[in-house]
Design a protein around this motif. Structure first.
Motif, PDB file in Angstrom:
ATOM      1  N   LEU A 138     -13.237  43.155  86.000  1.00  0.00           N
ATOM      2  CA  LEU A 138     -13.437  42.200  84.911  1.00  0.00           C
ATOM      3  C   LEU A 138     -14.329  41.090  85.450  1.00  0.00           C
ATOM      4  CD1 LEU A 138     -12.851  41.212  82.042  1.00  0.00           C
ATOM      5  CD2 LEU A 138     -10.814  40.076  82.948  1.00  0.00           C
ATOM      6  N   PHE A 139     -15.540  41.004  84.914  1.00  0.00           N
ATOM      7  CA  PHE A 139     -16.501  39.994  85.336  1.00  0.00           C
ATOM      8  C   PHE A 139     -16.537  38.863  84.321  1.00  0.00           C
ATOM      9  CE2 PHE A 139     -18.242  44.044  87.056  1.00  0.00           C
ATOM     10  CZ  PHE A 139     -18.104  43.752  88.409  1.00  0.00           C
ATOM     11  N   SER A 140     -16.951  37.695  84.782  1.00  0.00           N
ATOM     12  CA  SER A 140     -17.038  36.543  83.890  1.00  0.00           C
ATOM     13  C   SER A 140     -18.492  36.141  83.712  1.00  0.00           C
ATOM     14  CB  SER A 140     -16.229  35.374  84.454  1.00  0.00           C
ATOM     15  OG  SER A 140     -16.746  34.996  85.709  1.00  0.00           O
ATOM     16  N   GLY A 141     -18.716  35.303  82.717  1.00  0.00           N
ATOM     17  CA  GLY A 141     -20.056  34.809  82.446  1.00  0.00           C
ATOM     18  C   GLY A 141     -20.631  35.429  81.194  1.00  0.00           C
ATOM     19  N   ASP A 142     -21.891  35.111  80.953  1.00  0.00           N
ATOM     20  CA  ASP A 142     -22.569  35.639  79.779  1.00  0.00           C
ATOM     21  C   ASP A 142     -23.028  37.078  80.019  1.00  0.00           C
ATOM     22  OD1 ASP A 142     -24.836  35.440  81.407  1.00  0.00           O
ATOM     23  OD2 ASP A 142     -25.724  33.790  80.274  1.00  0.00           O
ATOM     24  N   ALA A 145     -24.998  37.712  83.171  1.00  0.00           N
ATOM     25  CA  ALA A 145     -24.168  37.588  84.369  1.00  0.00           C
ATOM     26  C   ALA A 145     -23.291  38.820  84.565  1.00  0.00           C
ATOM     27  CB  ALA A 145     -23.302  36.327  84.280  1.00  0.00           C
ATOM     28  N   VAL A 146     -22.703  39.324  83.496  1.00  0.00           N
ATOM     29  CA  VAL A 146     -21.864  40.524  83.591  1.00  0.00           C
ATOM     30  C   VAL A 146     -22.697  41.713  84.060  1.00  0.00           C
ATOM     31  CG1 VAL A 146     -20.522  42.210  82.241  1.00  0.00           C
ATOM     32  CG2 VAL A 146     -20.145  39.741  81.920  1.00  0.00           C
ATOM     33  N   ARG A 147     -23.854  41.878  83.487  1.00  0.00           N
ATOM     34  CA  ARG A 147     -24.721  43.009  83.868  1.00  0.00           C
ATOM     35  C   ARG A 147     -25.177  42.890  85.323  1.00  0.00           C
ATOM     36  NH1 ARG A 147     -29.038  44.044  79.252  1.00  0.00           N
ATOM     37  NH2 ARG A 147     -29.739  45.267  80.993  1.00  0.00           N
ATOM     38  N   GLN A 149     -23.623  41.229  87.800  1.00  0.00           N
ATOM     39  CA  GLN A 149     -22.468  41.449  88.666  1.00  0.00           C
ATOM     40  C   GLN A 149     -22.116  42.938  88.746  1.00  0.00           C
ATOM     41  OE1 GLN A 149     -19.194  38.305  88.081  1.00  0.00           O
ATOM     42  NE2 GLN A 149     -20.588  37.972  86.361  1.00  0.00           N
ATOM     43  N   ALA A 150     -22.204  43.631  87.631  1.00  0.00           N
ATOM     44  CA  ALA A 150     -21.910  45.067  87.615  1.00  0.00           C
ATOM     45  C   ALA A 150     -22.915  45.833  88.475  1.00  0.00           C
ATOM     46  CB  ALA A 150     -21.908  45.594  86.181  1.00  0.00           C
ATOM     47  N   THR A 151     -24.181  45.457  88.399  1.00  0.00           N
ATOM     48  CA  THR A 151     -25.226  46.100  89.192  1.00  0.00           C
ATOM     49  C   THR A 151     -24.949  45.908  90.682  1.00  0.00           C
ATOM     50  OG1 THR A 151     -26.869  45.823  87.448  1.00  0.00           O
ATOM     51  CG2 THR A 151     -27.713  46.070  89.686  1.00  0.00           C
ATOM     52  N   GLU A 152     -24.653  44.687  91.071  1.00  0.00           N
ATOM     53  CA  GLU A 152     -24.379  44.408  92.481  1.00  0.00           C
ATOM     54  C   GLU A 152     -23.115  45.115  92.953  1.00  0.00           C
ATOM     55  OE1 GLU A 152     -24.418  40.133  92.605  1.00  0.00           O
ATOM     56  OE2 GLU A 152     -26.573  40.065  92.157  1.00  0.00           O
ATOM     57  N   TYR A 153     -22.092  45.146  92.106  1.00  0.00           N
ATOM     58  CA  TYR A 153     -20.826  45.765  92.491  1.00  0.00           C
ATOM     59  C   TYR A 153     -20.973  47.269  92.698  1.00  0.00           C
ATOM     60  CZ  TYR A 153     -15.951  47.087  92.633  1.00  0.00           C
ATOM     61  OH  TYR A 153     -14.754  47.619  93.030  1.00  0.00           O
ATOM     62  N   VAL A 154     -21.631  47.952  91.775  1.00  0.00           N
ATOM     63  CA  VAL A 154     -21.748  49.406  91.915  1.00  0.00           C
ATOM     64  C   VAL A 154     -22.503  49.759  93.201  1.00  0.00           C
ATOM     65  CG1 VAL A 154     -23.903  49.845  90.607  1.00  0.00           C
ATOM     66  CG2 VAL A 154     -22.067  51.552  90.606  1.00  0.00           C
ATOM     67  N   LEU A 155     -23.494  48.949  93.552  1.00  0.00           N
ATOM     68  CA  LEU A 155     -24.265  49.223  94.768  1.00  0.00           C
ATOM     69  C   LEU A 155     -23.484  48.858  96.027  1.00  0.00           C
ATOM     70  CD1 LEU A 155     -27.809  48.154  93.560  1.00  0.00           C
ATOM     71  CD2 LEU A 155     -26.934  50.481  93.902  1.00  0.00           C
ATOM     72  N   ALA A 156     -22.744  47.765  96.001  1.00  0.00           N
ATOM     73  CA  ALA A 156     -21.923  47.388  97.164  1.00  0.00           C
ATOM     74  C   ALA A 156     -20.877  48.451  97.458  1.00  0.00           C
ATOM     75  CB  ALA A 156     -21.271  46.029  96.931  1.00  0.00           C
ATOM     76  N   GLU A 157     -20.218  48.939  96.418  1.00  0.00           N
ATOM     77  CA  GLU A 157     -19.210  49.988  96.603  1.00  0.00           C
ATOM     78  C   GLU A 157     -19.856  51.300  97.053  1.00  0.00           C
ATOM     79  OE1 GLU A 157     -15.646  49.792  96.340  1.00  0.00           O
ATOM     80  OE2 GLU A 157     -16.287  47.709  96.579  1.00  0.00           O
TER      81      GLU A 157
END
Length: 165
Positions: A138-142, A145-147, A149-157
């Motif tokens: 669950l990401f916060s922001g507009d 920001a959500v998109r 954060q999701a991009t960074e998260y999928v790549l970090a994992e």
């Protein structure tokens, strides 16, 4: 680690293994594919990306069953799993990753508020079979920001998974 460093490290890991990757994106609309293909030489390890924004596209392009979407919703770990597997399998890639979520500002519900994003990663095991892992965040922001954060998260994992294999 910033986005450029993440993509560099992912590229190194994929190249060292001789692997390729395919992506299935919904709420990020191609941001992950764009980040990966910013790198010169990405054609050596980036196979393809699917932007499957609609449920119909998820079914037609990735083989996600209509029943699965109806049972769990497009934003769910079972659908993220099917998307990652479908991208990997359809592309003949070694690795698949997927993102499906609610970037907002509308579309949320009490059970799945705006900012809910589900992820899937399909990766070969040492035995040569494929395993698919899923997570929900669950990401916060507009919307932007959500998109992001999701991009960074999928790549970090993804980098964590590639480093472990």
């Amino acid at each position: 680690m910033n986005l450029a460093d993440l993509t560099q490290e992912i590229a190194k890991r994929l190249i060292s293994k001789g692997w390729t990757i395919a992506l299935a994106e919904s709420c990020t609309g191609g941001l992950v594919c764009a980040a990966l293909t910013e790198l010169p030489g990405s054609s050596d390890w980036f196979e393809r990306g699917y932007i499957t924004y609609s449920n119909q596209a998820k079914s037609e392009c990735l083989g996600v069953s209509v029943e699965l979407i109806e049972s769990f919703g497009a934003v769910s770990e079972p659908v993220a799993k099917a998307m990652a597997t479908g991208a990997q399998c359809n592309a003949g890639a070694n690795v698949g990753a997927s993102i499906t979520g609610i970037a907002g500002p509308t579309g949320g519900s009490p059970d799945k508020p705006v900012g809910t994003v589900c992820f899937g990663w399909t990766i070969p095991t040492v035995a040569g079979e494929f395993v698919t892992l899923t997570k929900t965040k669950l990401f916060s922001g507009d919307r932007q920001a959500v998109r992001q954060q999701a991009t960074e998260y999928v790549l970090a994992e993804l980098l964590t998974l590639l480093s472990a294999h």
